[in-house]
Every structure is written in C-alpha cells, then in structure tokens.
Design a protein around this motif. Structure first.
Motif, PDB file in Angstrom:
ATOM      1  N   UNK A 125       0.790  -1.219   0.000  1.00  9.30           N
ATOM      2  CA  UNK A 125       0.000   0.000   0.000  1.00  9.30           C
ATOM      3  C   UNK A 125       0.821   1.267   0.000  1.00  9.30           C
ATOM      4  N   UNK A 126       0.295   2.278  -0.641  1.00  6.92           N
ATOM      5  CA  UNK A 126       0.926   3.589  -0.625  1.00  6.92           C
ATOM      6  C   UNK A 126       0.599   4.295   0.688  1.00  6.92           C
ATOM      7  N   UNK A 127      -0.603   4.083   1.206  1.00  5.54           N
ATOM      8  CA  UNK A 127      -1.043   4.779   2.401  1.00  5.54           C
ATOM      9  C   UNK A 127      -1.162   3.873   3.629  1.00  5.54           C
ATOM     10  N   UNK A 128      -0.960   2.591   3.482  1.00  2.00           N
ATOM     11  CA  UNK A 128      -0.958   1.684   4.629  1.00  2.00           C
ATOM     12  C   UNK A 128      -0.076   0.483   4.301  1.00  2.00           C
ATOM     13  N   UNK A 129       0.247  -0.285   5.322  1.00  2.00           N
ATOM     14  CA  UNK A 129       1.104  -1.451   5.113  1.00  2.00           C
ATOM     15  C   UNK A 129       0.359  -2.702   5.561  1.00  2.00           C
ATOM     16  N   UNK A 130       1.000  -3.846   5.400  1.00  2.00           N
ATOM     17  CA  UNK A 130       0.379  -5.093   5.830  1.00  2.00           C
ATOM     18  C   UNK A 130       0.901  -5.564   7.182  1.00  2.00           C
ATOM     19  N   UNK A 131       2.204  -5.539   7.375  1.00  2.00           N
ATOM     20  CA  UNK A 131       2.798  -6.100   8.573  1.00  2.00           C
ATOM     21  C   UNK A 131       3.475  -5.065   9.452  1.00  2.00           C
TER      22      UNK A 131
END
Length: 167
Positions: free
Chosen positions: A114-120
């Motif tokens: 994500x550009x505005x959020x991540x996964x981990x």
C-alpha cells in the motif's frame, strides 16, 4: 463527551492531555560499503492527569482487566508527571555490497504494497532494535530479479504497570 485522550498513528507520541512534542535530527555517513545513519528521537509530554475509569477498581480488578482481558501493552497513563523518552530513532549501521545490505537498526520497517498503509510493519509506532539482511534494489540473477528482507529482533513492553501506585 470525555476528557480521555485517544491516539491513533501517533508514531512515538503518547495519548495524553497537555503539551507534547517530538524532536528528531540526524546525519548520514557513507564510505565505500559502510552506511551509518544516526537520527535519534525524543518525545517530551506533559502527561497531565485525566479520569481513567480505574479509580473505583481495586488493584486485583485492574490486574484482571489488563493481564487477562488484553493481549497488548496499553497503559492508561504513562507514569505520573512529565514523560521523557529519548530513543535511537531512525538510526542504522549497515554494510552494502551490490544490491545486498546487512546490519543493525532501530529504524521503522514498512512492509506492504500500500501507498497509504502497510500489511505487517509500518511507521505507526517507534521502530524496534533489529538485525537485517535485505536488498536495497532488485538483485539481478539468472532466474530474474529478486527483492527481500530477513529481520531478527525482539519487542519489549513499555514496563509501565497499570496498577495504582501511591502518590
């Protein structure tokens, strides 16, 4: 309406009423295969008191609430009085060779598409001490291009007890 402070995505700041500031500055030194980033951080907060909802509970009830109901480290208040937290911040010492890098760091890791959020991992909180072996750009091999990161670290709790202490 409540006077209880809440915080989301505050990086290293704490949820508290009153004055609060975050300071950071740093330097970067590169020499041949050595890369040294020194960017310490400091949080200073007034940490004023507020009604927590724990006032009517005994220490036994508070312990049950925080140690059995929660699976996280979420103190109601970060001690009494001013809160001061210096930290290594976005610092790292690594050795680079081609597309590969190995070293130690306390900088944030961002894993996810994500550009505005991540996964981990994200920069929602302070980084943690870790060792890293990663690529700095796609590594070209006969099988194609590869990127990756292996990390090893240990998270520690805040060390702040939710139990009531005498003033």
């Amino acid at each position: 309406m409540t006077g209880r402070p809440y915080g989301w995505a505050d990086y290293g700041l704490i949820p508290n009423p009153g004055f609060q500031t975050y300071l950071s500055s740093g330097i970067n030194v590169r020499w041949e295969f050595l890369n040294f980033d020194f960017r310490p951080e400091m949080v200073l907060a007034q940490n004023s008191g507020f009604t927590t909802g724990l006032e009517g509970m005994s220490n036994s009830q508070i312990k049950d609430r925080f140690f059995f109901w929660n699976w996280g480290d979420f103190p109601e208040r970060f001690g009494k009085g001013w809160y001061y937290s210096p930290w290594w911040g976005q610092s790292k010492l690594t050795f680079q060779y081609g597309a590969f890098e190995i070293g130690a760091a306390t900088e944030n890791i961002w894993w996810g598409p994500g550009q505005f959020n991540s996964l981990t991992f994200s920069n929602n909180a302070q980084g943690f001490p870790h060792l890293t072996f990663n690529t700095t750009k796609p590594a070209k091999t006969f099988l194609g291009n590869f990127e990756g990161q292996l990390i090893m670290g240990r998270l520690e709790n805040s060390g702040i007890s939710p139990l009531k202490t005498k003033n």
